[in-house]
Write a protein that holds these residues in place. Structure first.
Motif, PDB file in Angstrom:
ATOM      1  N   UNK A  10      -6.361 -11.282  18.642  1.00 12.43           N
ATOM      2  CA  UNK A  10      -6.450 -12.606  19.258  1.00 12.43           C
ATOM      3  C   UNK A  10      -7.241 -13.482  18.299  1.00 12.43           C
ATOM      4  N   UNK A  11      -6.534 -14.413  17.673  1.00 14.46           N
ATOM      5  CA  UNK A  11      -7.191 -15.276  16.691  1.00 14.46           C
ATOM      6  C   UNK A  11      -7.705 -14.461  15.525  1.00 14.46           C
ATOM      7  N   UNK A  12      -8.984 -14.607  15.233  1.00 14.50           N
ATOM      8  CA  UNK A  12      -9.607 -13.915  14.102  1.00 14.50           C
ATOM      9  C   UNK A  12     -10.197 -12.556  14.478  1.00 14.50           C
ATOM     10  N   UNK A  13      -9.947 -12.108  15.705  1.00 14.60           N
ATOM     11  CA  UNK A  13     -10.463 -10.813  16.174  1.00 14.60           C
ATOM     12  C   UNK A  13      -9.313  -9.805  16.205  1.00 14.60           C
ATOM     13  N   UNK A  14      -9.503  -8.693  15.501  1.00 16.94           N
ATOM     14  CA  UNK A  14      -8.479  -7.658  15.343  1.00 16.94           C
ATOM     15  C   UNK A  14      -9.059  -6.323  15.802  1.00 16.94           C
ATOM     16  N   UNK A  15      -8.224  -5.491  16.394  1.00 17.51           N
ATOM     17  CA  UNK A  15      -8.659  -4.149  16.765  1.00 17.51           C
ATOM     18  C   UNK A  15      -7.614  -3.108  16.424  1.00 17.51           C
ATOM     19  N   UNK A  16      -8.078  -1.924  16.023  1.00 17.19           N
ATOM     20  CA  UNK A  16      -7.202  -0.770  15.811  1.00 17.19           C
ATOM     21  C   UNK A  16      -7.786   0.405  16.600  1.00 17.19           C
ATOM     22  N   UNK A  17      -7.020   0.890  17.594  1.00 20.05           N
ATOM     23  CA  UNK A  17      -7.511   1.981  18.434  1.00 20.05           C
ATOM     24  C   UNK A  17      -7.567   3.300  17.660  1.00 20.05           C
ATOM     25  N   UNK A  18      -6.651   3.478  16.761  1.00 19.59           N
ATOM     26  CA  UNK A  18      -6.612   4.693  15.942  1.00 19.59           C
ATOM     27  C   UNK A  18      -7.588   4.548  14.772  1.00 19.59           C
ATOM     28  N   UNK A  19      -7.653   5.585  13.950  1.00 20.25           N
ATOM     29  CA  UNK A  19      -8.533   5.577  12.774  1.00 20.25           C
ATOM     30  C   UNK A  19      -7.704   5.335  11.514  1.00 20.25           C
ATOM     31  N   UNK A  20      -7.669   4.118  10.972  1.00 19.55           N
ATOM     32  CA  UNK A  20      -6.921   3.913   9.727  1.00 19.55           C
ATOM     33  C   UNK A  20      -7.489   4.738   8.581  1.00 19.55           C
ATOM     34  N   UNK A  21      -8.803   4.958   8.624  1.00 21.25           N
ATOM     35  CA  UNK A  21      -9.449   5.709   7.541  1.00 21.25           C
ATOM     36  C   UNK A  21      -9.105   7.194   7.585  1.00 21.25           C
ATOM     37  N   UNK A  22      -8.481   7.659   8.682  1.00 20.36           N
ATOM     38  CA  UNK A  22      -8.058   9.062   8.798  1.00 20.36           C
ATOM     39  C   UNK A  22      -6.535   9.190   8.889  1.00 20.36           C
ATOM     40  N   UNK A  23      -5.833   8.083   8.615  1.00 22.94           N
ATOM     41  CA  UNK A  23      -4.385   8.046   8.849  1.00 22.94           C
ATOM     42  C   UNK A  23      -3.572   8.056   7.560  1.00 22.94           C
ATOM     43  N   UNK A  24      -4.098   8.703   6.530  1.00 18.91           N
ATOM     44  CA  UNK A  24      -3.365   8.955   5.290  1.00 18.91           C
ATOM     45  C   UNK A  24      -2.787   7.668   4.703  1.00 18.91           C
ATOM     46  N   UNK A  25      -1.581   7.743   4.160  1.00 19.12           N
ATOM     47  CA  UNK A  25      -1.004   6.599   3.448  1.00 19.12           C
ATOM     48  C   UNK A  25      -0.697   5.433   4.390  1.00 19.12           C
ATOM     49  N   UNK A  26      -0.395   5.721   5.654  1.00 15.81           N
ATOM     50  CA  UNK A  26      -0.131   4.643   6.614  1.00 15.81           C
ATOM     51  C   UNK A  26      -1.417   3.857   6.878  1.00 15.81           C
ATOM     52  N   UNK A  27      -2.514   4.578   7.026  1.00 17.44           N
ATOM     53  CA  UNK A  27      -3.800   3.916   7.220  1.00 17.44           C
ATOM     54  C   UNK A  27      -4.176   3.051   6.037  1.00 17.44           C
ATOM     55  N   UNK A  28      -3.900   3.557   4.835  1.00 14.18           N
ATOM     56  CA  UNK A  28      -4.197   2.773   3.635  1.00 14.18           C
ATOM     57  C   UNK A  28      -3.327   1.525   3.569  1.00 14.18           C
ATOM     58  N   UNK A  29      -2.055   1.644   3.985  1.00 12.38           N
ATOM     59  CA  UNK A  29      -1.185   0.467   4.008  1.00 12.38           C
ATOM     60  C   UNK A  29      -1.722  -0.585   4.981  1.00 12.38           C
ATOM     61  N   UNK A  30      -2.192  -0.142   6.127  1.00  8.64           N
ATOM     62  CA  UNK A  30      -2.759  -1.073   7.106  1.00  8.64           C
ATOM     63  C   UNK A  30      -4.007  -1.759   6.557  1.00  8.64           C
ATOM     64  N   UNK A  31      -4.834  -1.012   5.844  1.00  5.86           N
ATOM     65  CA  UNK A  31      -6.020  -1.622   5.240  1.00  5.86           C
ATOM     66  C   UNK A  31      -5.655  -2.562   4.106  1.00  5.86           C
ATOM     67  N   UNK A  32      -4.577  -2.240   3.374  1.00  2.27           N
ATOM     68  CA  UNK A  32      -4.078  -3.179   2.361  1.00  2.27           C
ATOM     69  C   UNK A  32      -3.606  -4.475   3.015  1.00  2.27           C
ATOM     70  N   UNK A  33      -2.928  -4.350   4.143  1.00  4.64           N
ATOM     71  CA  UNK A  33      -2.492  -5.534   4.870  1.00  4.64           C
ATOM     72  C   UNK A  33      -3.678  -6.360   5.345  1.00  4.64           C
ATOM     73  N   UNK A  34      -4.707  -5.660   5.811  1.00  9.00           N
ATOM     74  CA  UNK A  34      -5.954  -6.324   6.216  1.00  9.00           C
ATOM     75  C   UNK A  34      -6.554  -7.078   5.027  1.00  9.00           C
ATOM     76  N   UNK A  35      -6.542  -6.452   3.872  1.00  9.17           N
ATOM     77  CA  UNK A  35      -7.061  -7.086   2.657  1.00  9.17           C
ATOM     78  C   UNK A  35      -6.284  -8.354   2.327  1.00  9.17           C
ATOM     79  N   UNK A  36      -4.960  -8.297   2.463  1.00  4.92           N
ATOM     80  CA  UNK A  36      -4.122  -9.465   2.152  1.00  4.92           C
ATOM     81  C   UNK A  36      -4.411 -10.618   3.110  1.00  4.92           C
ATOM     82  N   UNK A  37      -4.721 -10.308   4.332  1.00  7.75           N
ATOM     83  CA  UNK A  37      -5.068 -11.353   5.317  1.00  7.75           C
ATOM     84  C   UNK A  37      -6.342 -12.084   4.887  1.00  7.75           C
ATOM     85  N   UNK A  38      -7.243 -11.337   4.269  1.00  6.38           N
ATOM     86  CA  UNK A  38      -8.514 -11.932   3.853  1.00  6.38           C
ATOM     87  C   UNK A  38      -8.372 -12.827   2.628  1.00  6.38           C
ATOM     88  N   UNK A  39      -7.345 -12.582   1.820  1.00  2.00           N
ATOM     89  CA  UNK A  39      -7.239 -13.292   0.536  1.00  2.00           C
ATOM     90  C   UNK A  39      -6.601 -14.680   0.710  1.00  2.00           C
TER      91      UNK A  39
END
Length: 202
Positions: free
Chosen positions: A173-202
Motif C-alpha cells: 500500500x503506497x510506499x509500504x511493502x510486506x513479504x510474508x515469506x523469507x526472501x533471504x531463504x528463498x534461493x534464486x526466487x528470493x534474490x530476484x524479488x530483492x533485485x526487483x526491490x532494488x530496482x524500485x529504489x533506483x
C-alpha cells in the motif's frame, strides 16, 4: 544504504547478507538518525507479534517508523515484520500493530492442515507490480508462519499462496511493502524479488 531495524527479533544477518548478494548496502541498526538517513527501511522479524510490538516500543522506534513512512520512504516488512504492518493481530490475544495497511492477522483454522505453515509454496500473482517482475507461478518461496494477513482490501495483495485460504505473500500500500515469506531463504526466487526491490529504489 538500507537500514535493517534491530529490535531483537532475529534473522538480521541473513537479511543483511541477502541485500549484499543483490548489491545493496545494508546496515543493522536501531539508531533513529540512521533510520532517518537511510534510503529505505527493512523491518524483519521472527517470533510473536506482541513481543515484536513491545520491542519496537521499548526501543522507541514506532514514531520514527511512522515519520519515515509518512514522508514516503519505502518500508519493507519481512515475515513477522510484514504482519506488524497491519492494524492488529489475534496471536495469543488481541494486539495493535502499526496500521500502515488495513487488516488483521488471523490464525489458520481449516481442519487437517499443518500449523505452522512451513515450507515452499508458489506465488500466484494478484495484480501487476514491479515487485513481481520475472516471477511466475512456477516460482516457489519459503514460508514459516502460523498466522496470516487478512487485508480489508485484497487489492493491497500483489501475490498470494494457496494454503487452505489465499495467503497474502506480497502486499503493498503506497510506499509500504510486506513479504510474508523469507526472501533471504528463498534461493534464486528470493534474490530476484530483492533485485526487483532494488530496482524500485533506483
Amino acid at each position: 544504504m538500507i537500514a535493517i531495524v534491530d529490535y531483537d527479533v532475529g534473522n538480521l544477518k541473513n537479511v543483511y547478507t541477502a541485500l549484499g548478494d543483490v548489491g545493496l548496502e545494508g546496515i543493522i541498526t536501531r539508531d533513529k538518525k540512521v533510520l532517518d538517513q537511510a534510503e529505505a527501511i527493512i523491518l524483519p522479524g521472527v517470533g510473536a507479534f506482541s513481543d515484536a510490538m513491545e520491542n519496537l516500543r521499548k526501543f522507541d522506534l514506532i514514531d520514527t517508523l511512522n515519520a519515515n513512512v509518512k514522508k514516503g520512504k519505502i518500508l519493507l516488512g519481512i515475515c513477522l515484520g510484514m504482519q506488524l504492518l497491519f492494524d492488529k493481530s489475534y496471536e495469543d490475544g488481541e494486539f495493535s500493530g502499526l496500521s500502515y495497511i488495513p487488516g488483521e492477522i488471523v490464525k489458520f483454522t481449516a481442519p487437517n492442515i499443518k500449523i505452522p505453515h512451513m515450507g515452499w509454496n508458489n506465488l500466484i500473482i494478484n495484480r501487476e507490480s514491479p515487485l513481481v517482475k520475472n516471477i511466475g507461478t512456477e516460482d516457489y518461496v519459503y514460508f514459516v508462519h502460523s498466522y496470516y494477513a487478512n487485508p480489508v482490501d485484497f487489492n493491497d495483495v500483489i501475490a498470494y499462496a494457496e494454503y487452505s485460504v489465499k495467503v497474502p505473500g506480497i502486499v503493498q500500500r503506497g510506499n509500504v511493502i510486506g513479504m510474508q515469506f523469507h526472501p533471504e531463504k528463498s534461493s534464486t526466487v528470493g534474490l530476484q524479488l530483492l533485485k526487483n526491490f532494488k530496482e524500485i529504489l533506483s
